[in-house]
Scaffold this active site. Structure first.
Site, PDB file in Angstrom:
ATOM      1  N   SER A 109       0.766  -1.316  -0.005  1.00 56.01           N
ATOM      2  CA  SER A 109      -0.031   0.004   0.012  1.00 56.01           C
ATOM      3  C   SER A 109       0.954   1.277   0.110  1.00 56.01           C
ATOM      4  O   SER A 109       0.429   2.208  -0.437  1.00 56.01           O
ATOM      5  CB  SER A 109      -0.856  -0.038   1.123  1.00 56.01           C
ATOM      6  OG  SER A 109      -0.346  -0.310   2.389  1.00 56.01           O
TER       7      SER A 109
ATOM      8  N   HIS B 109      -2.813  -3.026  -6.478  1.00 57.97           N
ATOM      9  CA  HIS B 109      -3.380  -2.728  -5.155  1.00 57.97           C
ATOM     10  C   HIS B 109      -4.750  -2.958  -4.864  1.00 57.97           C
ATOM     11  O   HIS B 109      -5.485  -2.098  -5.487  1.00 57.97           O
ATOM     12  CB  HIS B 109      -2.889  -1.189  -4.997  1.00 57.97           C
ATOM     13  CG  HIS B 109      -3.025  -0.645  -3.734  1.00 57.97           C
ATOM     14  ND1 HIS B 109      -3.449   0.631  -3.553  1.00 57.97           N
ATOM     15  CD2 HIS B 109      -3.372  -1.167  -2.511  1.00 57.97           C
ATOM     16  CE1 HIS B 109      -3.545   1.069  -2.380  1.00 57.97           C
ATOM     17  NE2 HIS B 109      -3.453  -0.211  -1.551  1.00 57.97           N
TER      18      HIS B 109
HETATM   19  P1  NAI Z   1      -1.809  -9.178   7.652  1.00 59.35           P
HETATM   20  O1  NAI Z   1      -0.926  -8.872   8.762  1.00 59.35           O
HETATM   21  O2  NAI Z   1      -3.137  -9.560   7.711  1.00 59.35           O
HETATM   22  O3  NAI Z   1      -1.109 -10.545   6.628  1.00 59.35           O
HETATM   23  C1  NAI Z   1       0.134 -10.698   6.294  1.00 59.35           C
HETATM   24  C2  NAI Z   1       0.155 -12.020   6.169  1.00 59.35           C
HETATM   25  O4  NAI Z   1       1.518 -12.517   5.601  1.00 59.35           O
HETATM   26  C3  NAI Z   1       0.438 -12.949   7.636  1.00 59.35           C
HETATM   27  O5  NAI Z   1      -0.502 -13.925   7.562  1.00 59.35           O
HETATM   28  C4  NAI Z   1       1.942 -13.516   7.611  1.00 59.35           C
HETATM   29  O6  NAI Z   1       1.905 -14.569   8.245  1.00 59.35           O
HETATM   30  C5  NAI Z   1       2.083 -13.561   5.982  1.00 59.35           C
HETATM   31  N1  NAI Z   1       3.493 -13.918   5.827  1.00 59.35           N
HETATM   32  C6  NAI Z   1       4.693 -13.290   6.394  1.00 59.35           C
HETATM   33  N2  NAI Z   1       5.805 -13.669   5.894  1.00 59.35           N
HETATM   34  C7  NAI Z   1       5.463 -14.495   4.950  1.00 59.35           C
HETATM   35  C8  NAI Z   1       5.858 -15.229   4.095  1.00 59.35           C
HETATM   36  N3  NAI Z   1       7.347 -15.243   3.851  1.00 59.35           N
HETATM   37  N4  NAI Z   1       5.441 -15.921   3.078  1.00 59.35           N
HETATM   38  C9  NAI Z   1       4.090 -16.141   3.011  1.00 59.35           C
HETATM   39  N5  NAI Z   1       3.187 -15.238   3.995  1.00 59.35           N
HETATM   40  C10 NAI Z   1       3.957 -14.721   4.914  1.00 59.35           C
HETATM   41  O7  NAI Z   1      -1.525  -7.870   6.492  1.00 59.35           O
HETATM   42  P2  NAI Z   1      -2.428  -7.306   5.603  1.00 59.35           P
HETATM   43  O8  NAI Z   1      -3.360  -6.213   5.912  1.00 59.35           O
HETATM   44  O9  NAI Z   1      -3.230  -8.444   4.607  1.00 59.35           O
HETATM   45  O10 NAI Z   1      -1.357  -6.584   4.408  1.00 59.35           O
HETATM   46  C11 NAI Z   1      -0.724  -7.403   3.473  1.00 59.35           C
HETATM   47  C12 NAI Z   1      -0.083  -6.433   2.552  1.00 59.35           C
HETATM   48  O11 NAI Z   1      -1.344  -5.616   1.853  1.00 59.35           O
HETATM   49  C13 NAI Z   1       0.653  -5.026   3.198  1.00 59.35           C
HETATM   50  O12 NAI Z   1       1.791  -4.880   2.046  1.00 59.35           O
HETATM   51  C14 NAI Z   1      -0.190  -4.082   3.168  1.00 59.35           C
HETATM   52  O13 NAI Z   1       0.449  -2.871   2.987  1.00 59.35           O
HETATM   53  C15 NAI Z   1      -0.967  -3.989   1.924  1.00 59.35           C
HETATM   54  N6  NAI Z   1      -2.254  -3.698   2.050  1.00 59.35           N
HETATM   55  C16 NAI Z   1      -3.226  -3.886   3.259  1.00 59.35           C
HETATM   56  C17 NAI Z   1      -4.273  -3.046   3.233  1.00 59.35           C
HETATM   57  C18 NAI Z   1      -5.091  -3.137   4.263  1.00 59.35           C
HETATM   58  O14 NAI Z   1      -6.171  -2.536   4.460  1.00 59.35           O
HETATM   59  N7  NAI Z   1      -4.997  -3.771   5.383  1.00 59.35           N
HETATM   60  C19 NAI Z   1      -4.904  -2.269   2.042  1.00 59.35           C
HETATM   61  C20 NAI Z   1      -4.182  -2.455   0.877  1.00 59.35           C
HETATM   62  C21 NAI Z   1      -2.839  -3.001   0.846  1.00 59.35           C
END
Ligand code: NAI
Length: 710
Positions: free
Chosen positions: A427, A448
């Site tokens: 993001s 995104h």
């Molecule tokens: P989250 O914390 O809910 O999920 C991240 C996941 O990645 C976790 O389940 C974690 O175990 C996993 N992970 C960590 N290392 C890993 C690896 N080596 N291989 C596979 N999985 C791994 O985070 P969220 O909110 O889903 O965000 C994910 C991405 O999306 C970030 O880059 C964030 O900036 C982006 N994003 C988030 C938004 C939001 O509203 N939360 C909106 C748009 C983008």
């Protein structure tokens, strides 16, 4: 010929709608002439048994001609055109012969109005056919008799939701409701049934033309209806904040019309129609939700000359909030999905979250158990990168951490072939920087999504410095494949949506810092038409995360030898996060309190913390303009810098991405409607009062001088 006239041996005339040179039938001038001629000829027939109206196209009729409705400026012209069309419809239902609509495909707006002017309606029993009045979603009203006839057919209480909310239903549901009389298996079956009905009902009359007719459920004076109508306007205002004239006009036309004879009611409907069509809100909404949305979805920003290829198997890295959402919408659209996390347990937790979303849909009858099984079968969870081998698209949604993203990129690229595309759902991290860690930066792109993924229809595609056209085309096609709307932007800090959205929340915080009342700030945001108030949404994003992004941005800019411009919101964030430890909703305390056993409410200490220190209490209008102007101005900067490449992307992205006021038609349309010249003048005034961030960019000043618009 737009209306083909054919009489058979049983003396039944079939009028087939077939607008030349168009894939759909719409009501335009050519159609009007076709109708007028056909109706005149029908009245000269001496042995006529009845009339069937059907269509030669896949759809029955799509509705009015939006090009005309968008361009027309004179309410008198609209009124007269509506009256002319309705005179024709009225002749059809009163000239003494039975008329049947044989609805072979989707009938929306004017198409449904024509069908309602027939004595009997038979539709193909195809669940994909849509029936309804979507006019309200474009700031219009069904002005071809739709309001008048539907209220007389169903009664006010039943009809209003279909008129005021633009709900579309399939023939089965429409039959249950009474809009459709009979269903047919095939086109032949439909025509046979239509003719049989005509022969059995030679004296057909509309219910409202029969003596003793009463509106179902009673007219507005009936105690039960009167009770509903007493609160309906207030309920509507609560939803629209008075920004949407169409549902108000529809309610008025329906209620006033229900107390009058048919022809007077119909004329009142035309008058409201004339008012709406020529209103700025309708122009904004038609511009953006019709013309620009079509432009975006038809691929104006997709590179030319590259054949569309369907994505077959997508690997999603990270099964967290975003990852599981991306996996779900992909599997829903029929793609195979590999959902990978650090452990099988975590990947399975992501799948369990998907199961929950699906179960809810099944329980509400929005999905069959068969679909449920199919979708879940298509999602395979894993902890092993080797399972990504045959994926043609990877989307990473791991934590927002550069090094981690670099690792998962390398890990996946070691498995996938050289044509596969790697998309990042970051993001905040610039795509070109992330692509430096890729072995194939030309295959690297930003995809995104917005949260919650299954509800938000926008996807912002970010093109990095080295991203190839092939990669962009593939990402674009994938977004369409999963039924979302893609906008394409160039790499920049915060891309387009996050960058402009942050100006809105920052302005809210700036107002708070000046001592404006928090409730007044939130109300101004909602009255402006934004989906959420700036303070509550800051809490949801997390004040701590906002502080973190700000500090990271400052560091990154310093590394580039630049200085981050100061903003009054910074002080507010520091007080909240560093001094008070109120970090946002997830932390249980931010601008709001989140009691476990009650509703959230503004933290009572907030106003004291940021009180008016000799600063003036601002009017709501002033606050609204500040919130809208900062967003519009930042969008102009994105446009000027080439982050945005089209006006359509700017407008659509603002509404679908962060909930910018739909009735304004988007951030750049806001400027058009305000008047570019007036907007520039007002920006300068705001800049003098509140700071540099309101200074109009050069490109806009030039546009104002030349009298141009977006
Ligand atoms: P989250 O914390 O809910 O999920 C991240 C996941 O990645 C976790 O389940 C974690 O175990 C996993 N992970 C960590 N290392 C890993 C690896 N080596 N291989 C596979 N999985 C791994 O985070 P969220 O909110 O889903 O965000 C994910 C991405 O999306 C970030 O880059 C964030 O900036 C982006 N994003 C988030 C938004 C939001 O509203 N939360 C909106 C748009 C983008």
């Amino acid at each position: 010929m737009a209306v083909i006239y054919k009489k058979d041996k049983q003396n039944i005339v079939t009028l087939t709608l077939d607008l030349p040179g168009s894939s759909v039938n719409v009501i335009n001038l050519e159609f009007g002439e076709g109708f007028t001629k056909a109706f005149a000829r029908l009245q000269t027939e001496t042995d006529l048994a009845g009339v069937v109206i059907t269509s030669a196209k896949k759809t029955f009729m799509a509705g009015g001609d939006l090009e005309w409705l968008h361009a027309v400026e004179d309410p008198q012209v609209v009124f007269e055109s509506a009256e002319l069309l309705k005179d024709g419809f009225r002749v059809l239902e009163t000239f003494g012969k039975p008329v049947v609509a044989a609805i072979n495909g989707t009938a929306l707006g004017g198409g449904l109005e024509l069908a309602l002017a027939c004595h009997y309606r038979i539709a193909s029993d195809n669940p994909k056919i849509k029936i309804g009045f979507p006019e309200v979603t474009l700031g219009l009203l069904p002005g071809g008799g739709g309001v008048t006839r539907l209220t007389r057919m169903l009664g006010l209480q039943e009809a209003l939701p279909y008129l005021m909310e633009g709900k579309q239903i399939n023939p089965d549901k429409a039959k249950a409701l009474g809009i459709i009389d009979e269903l047919a298996e095939s086109k032949d079956d439909m025509l046979d049934k239509a003719k049989a009905w005509i022969l059995s009902e030679p004296d057909a009359k509309q219910p409202w033309d029969k003596p003793g007719y009463r509106i179902p459920g009673g007219d507005p004076r009936h105690p039960k209806t009167a009770q509903m109508l007493a609160i309906a306007p207030a309920m509507l205002a609560k939803r629209t904040y008075g920004n949407y004239p169409a549902p108000e006009a529809i309610m008025s036309a329906a209620v006033e019309g229900a107390m009058l004879d048919f022809d007077t009611a119909s004329r009142i409907e035309s008058r409201y129609m004339a008012q709406l069509v020529t209103s700025q809100v309708a122009k904004n909404m038609i511009n953006t939700f019709w013309f620009q949305l079509n432009e975006v979805n038809s691929g104006a920003n997709r590179p030319d000359g590259i054949e569309a290829v369907d994505t077959k198997k997508v690997g999603v890295l990270g099964a967290g909030l975003m990852g599981h959402g991306i996996a779900y919408v992909s599997a829903y659209a029929g793609l195979e999905v590999i959902l990978k996390d650090v452990s099988l347990e975590k990947a399975n937790a992501g799948k369990a979250a998907i199961e929950k979303i699906i179960a809810k849909r099944v329980s509400r009858g929005r999905m069959t158990t068969e679909q449920q099984k199919d979708i879940l079968q298509r999602i395979k969870t894993t902890e092993s990168a080797a399972d990504l081998a045959s994926c043609d698209l990877i989307i990473e949604a791991v934590f927002e951490d550069r090094d981690l993203k670099a690792n998962v990129t390398a890990e996946a690229e070691a498995q996938i072939d050289e044509h596969a595309v790697f998309g990042s759902n970051t993001s905040t991290l610039p795509i070109s920087g992330l692509a430096e860690n890729s072995a194939r930066p030309e295959n690297f792109i930003g995809i995104h999504f917005f949260s919650p993924v299954h509800k938000m229809r926008l996807v912002e595609i970010i093109v990095g410095e080295k991203t190839s056209d092939q990669t962009l085309a593939k990402a674009f096609d994938y977004v369409l494949q999963i039924n979302k709307t893609p906008i394409v932007v160039n790499d920049s800090r915060g891309f387009y949506t996050s960058r402009v959205f942050s100006t809105y929340v920052n302005e809210g915080m700036a107002l708070l810092g000046e001592g404006q009342h928090p409730r007044a700030i939130e109300s101004a945001g909602l009255k402006a038409g934004m989906a959420v108030g700036p303070l509550v949404v800051s809490d949801e994003v997390s004040l701590e995360l906002m502080t973190h992004i700000r500090d990271q941005t400052r560091k990154d800019m310093q590394a580039e030898g630049k200085e981050m411009p100061s903003h009054p919101a910074n002080k507010v964030l520091d007080v909240m996060v560093l001094e008070l430890g109120r970090k946002g909703k997830a932390n249980g305390a931010g601008f709001y309190d989140y009691p476990e056993d009650g509703k959230k409410h503004i933290w009572p200490g907030l106003q004291k913390q940021f009180s008016l220190n000799g600063t003036e209490k601002l009017s709501q209008e002033e606050m609204i303009e500040r919130m809208m102007f900062v967003q519009a101005l930042e969008t102009v900067r994105c446009h000027e810098e080439g982050v945005l490449s089209s006006v359509a992307d700017a407008n659509i992205g603002s509404i679908f991405g962060w909930g910018f006021a739909p009735f304004q038609g988007g951030t750049l349309q806001y400027i058009n409607a305000y008047g570019v010249f007036a907007f520039v003048e007002r920006s300068r005034e705001l800049a003098q009062k509140y700071g540099e961030r309101f200074m109009p960019p050069d490109s806009l000043v030039k546009m104002a001088e030349k009298g141009q618009t977006f």
